[in-house]
Design a protein around this motif. Sequence first.
Motif, mmCIF file in Angstrom:
data_model
loop_
_atom_site.group_PDB
_atom_site.id
_atom_site.type_symbol
_atom_site.label_atom_id
_atom_site.label_comp_id
_atom_site.label_asym_id
_atom_site.label_seq_id
_atom_site.Cartn_x
_atom_site.Cartn_y
_atom_site.Cartn_z
ATOM 1 N N PRO A 106 21.604 0.673 15.053
ATOM 2 C CA PRO A 106 20.401 1.469 14.797
ATOM 3 C C PRO A 106 20.289 2.691 15.709
ATOM 4 N N ALA A 107 21.080 2.712 16.782
ATOM 5 C CA ALA A 107 21.021 3.849 17.705
ATOM 6 C C ALA A 107 21.753 5.070 17.155
ATOM 7 N N GLY A 108 22.447 4.889 16.028
ATOM 8 C CA GLY A 108 23.106 6.029 15.396
ATOM 9 C C GLY A 108 24.543 6.234 15.804
ATOM 10 N N GLU A 109 25.147 5.211 16.418
ATOM 11 C CA GLU A 109 26.553 5.340 16.801
ATOM 12 C C GLU A 109 27.410 5.486 15.544
ATOM 13 N N SER A 110 28.379 6.394 15.608
ATOM 14 C CA SER A 110 29.234 6.627 14.445
ATOM 15 C C SER A 110 30.337 5.595 14.315
ATOM 16 N N GLN A 111 30.819 5.067 15.458
ATOM 17 C CA GLN A 111 31.895 4.086 15.432
ATOM 18 C C GLN A 111 31.658 3.014 16.484
ATOM 19 N N ILE A 112 32.040 1.787 16.144
ATOM 20 C CA ILE A 112 31.965 0.656 17.070
ATOM 21 C C ILE A 112 33.379 0.367 17.578
ATOM 22 N N HIS A 113 33.509 0.133 18.884
ATOM 23 C CA HIS A 113 34.814 -0.192 19.470
ATOM 24 C C HIS A 113 34.702 -1.534 20.181
ATOM 25 N N LEU A 114 35.557 -2.481 19.778
ATOM 26 C CA LEU A 114 35.570 -3.823 20.337
ATOM 27 C C LEU A 114 36.978 -4.160 20.830
ATOM 28 N N PRO A 115 37.124 -5.229 21.634
ATOM 29 C CA PRO A 115 38.467 -5.635 22.086
ATOM 30 C C PRO A 115 39.390 -5.929 20.906
ATOM 31 N N LYS A 116 40.680 -5.903 21.199
ATOM 32 C CA LYS A 116 41.680 -6.103 20.155
ATOM 33 C C LYS A 116 41.509 -7.438 19.444
ATOM 34 N N ASP A 117 41.084 -8.474 20.177
ATOM 35 C CA ASP A 117 40.905 -9.788 19.560
ATOM 36 C C ASP A 117 39.787 -9.782 18.518
ATOM 37 N N LEU A 118 38.902 -8.807 18.583
ATOM 38 C CA LEU A 118 37.779 -8.719 17.639
ATOM 39 C C LEU A 118 37.956 -7.553 16.669
ATOM 40 N N ILE A 119 39.205 -7.201 16.359
ATOM 41 C CA ILE A 119 39.467 -6.030 15.519
ATOM 42 C C ILE A 119 38.860 -6.187 14.130
ATOM 43 N N GLU A 120 38.867 -7.436 13.579
ATOM 44 C CA GLU A 120 38.271 -7.644 12.259
ATOM 45 C C GLU A 120 36.761 -7.410 12.285
ATOM 46 N N VAL A 121 36.121 -7.865 13.369
ATOM 47 C CA VAL A 121 34.677 -7.636 13.510
ATOM 48 C C VAL A 121 34.400 -6.140 13.636
ATOM 49 N N TYR A 132 36.186 -3.663 12.338
ATOM 50 C CA TYR A 132 36.301 -3.077 11.000
ATOM 51 C C TYR A 132 35.063 -3.390 10.156
ATOM 52 N N TYR A 133 34.614 -4.641 10.227
ATOM 53 C CA TYR A 133 33.469 -5.071 9.421
ATOM 54 C C TYR A 133 32.198 -4.316 9.816
ATOM 55 N N MET A 134 31.945 -4.196 11.114
ATOM 56 C CA MET A 134 30.737 -3.512 11.582
ATOM 57 C C MET A 134 30.799 -2.021 11.284
ATOM 58 N N ASN A 135 31.986 -1.417 11.398
ATOM 59 C CA ASN A 135 32.114 0.000 11.072
ATOM 60 C C ASN A 135 31.911 0.241 9.582
ATOM 61 N N ARG A 136 32.320 -0.746 8.760
ATOM 62 C CA ARG A 136 32.058 -0.614 7.327
ATOM 63 C C ARG A 136 30.556 -0.669 7.054
ATOM 64 N N ILE A 137 29.854 -1.564 7.754
ATOM 65 C CA ILE A 137 28.397 -1.636 7.595
ATOM 66 C C ILE A 137 27.748 -0.316 8.000
ATOM 67 N N ILE A 138 28.207 0.252 9.127
ATOM 68 C CA ILE A 138 27.669 1.541 9.575
ATOM 69 C C ILE A 138 27.904 2.614 8.512
ATOM 70 N N GLY A 139 29.126 2.619 7.952
ATOM 71 C CA GLY A 139 29.427 3.591 6.901
ATOM 72 C C GLY A 139 28.521 3.423 5.702
ATOM 73 N N ASP A 140 28.277 2.155 5.301
ATOM 74 C CA ASP A 140 27.383 1.906 4.155
ATOM 75 C C ASP A 140 25.959 2.359 4.468
ATOM 76 N N ILE A 141 25.507 2.101 5.687
ATOM 77 C CA ILE A 141 24.155 2.517 6.074
ATOM 78 C C ILE A 141 24.030 4.037 6.026
ATOM 79 N N ARG A 142 25.041 4.718 6.579
ATOM 80 C CA ARG A 142 24.985 6.182 6.587
ATOM 81 C C ARG A 142 24.998 6.737 5.161
ATOM 82 N N ARG A 143 25.843 6.146 4.299
ATOM 83 C CA ARG A 143 25.880 6.618 2.912
ATOM 84 C C ARG A 143 24.560 6.366 2.201
ATOM 85 N N ASN A 144 23.979 5.178 2.416
ATOM 86 C CA ASN A 144 22.694 4.869 1.772
ATOM 87 C C ASN A 144 21.591 5.796 2.272
#
Length: 362
Positions: A101-116, A118-130
């Motif tokens: 909600p703070a408006g960050e364009s990209q989320i960066h997590l440790p390598k072990d959480l790479i799937e999370v 990708y998933y959170m960045n997709r949500i951010i992209g959907d929110i921005r598009r909506n």
Amino acid sequence: MKNKVDIKRTILSRFFGKMFRAGVIYILVLIVGLFWAKSMLERRTWQTWDTFYWQLHWIQDNQVVCVVLLFLAGILLLGIFYWIRLLNYFQKVMDAMEQIPAGESQIHLPKDLIEVEYYMNRIIGDIRRNEQLAREAEQRKNDLVVYLAHDLKTPLTSVIGYLTLLTEERQISPELQEKYLSISLEKAERLEELINEFFEITRFNLTHLELEKTSVSLKMMLEQIVYEFQPMLAEKQLTCELVVEPADMKFLCDSDKMQRVFDNLLRNAVFYSEEKSVIHIKATRQDEKIKIQVKNTGTEIPKEKLERIFEQFFRVDKARSSRGGGAGLGLAIAKEIVELHQGKIWAESQQGKTCFFIELYS
């Protein structure tokens, strides 16, 4: 893109896999260490005054107890280490969620959480598009209100002007009186249409369409709609050809709302058809699927606009508003009604012909 269940399984399998490998390595190191310690004890004669003599002697006499204690201690330490690591993962995910909600364009997590990540960045992209789509829809609605407000003033001014003439000029000939009254009536009817557009906007935004399905004859429904459009067709010298195969085709639908769909499509075809051209309406059945086409000849719709014609308040020709055009809701409402019937609607436009397609399941 993986769903949430797959992501959870992937992360947990990776986490416990690392934990298992670390445990196996620790056990191997423990076994090697014990063999090494045993060989050291056997290769040297130890005296009671040697450093660690009593400790080593006790370990030699209690090998099983030592192995169990070392194994449990190692497993405990590994468990604590990975438990803290897991908690750190949760903390990083929580911190990342606060960034959304703070408006960050990209989320960066440790390598072990790479799937999370990708998933959170997709949500951010959907929110921005909506958000962008919502802003565009709001802007289109605001523009439309401005257009309609301006258009309301034009016929109202004409009505007031002609009625003022009729009131003040008592010596006007009957012919002029009839002409002024006819123009006033025409402008008043246009004023009514524009007011109805405002109500249409309110209904579309504040109500949810619900279906009341009955079995209806598609041919009779389309024939009735074409008949009602005869005055509009005659005004541009248009011809409407209707083909329904088979002629006794029936399907389950909300008849009032489906009539609204066909009404919107035919009205759209009339507005954009060339004079003296033909509008083709064709309905066919293939197994359990009903296909309906409404085709007209006229100005081709650009591809970039063709992809947006089913959006709320979008009009291909914005200048049409003052010439009897709608609020840009007709096709959006048609799409919602068709999709409520578990069908789909789309349009194609090329070589001077535009065709709207509807697929329904009987």
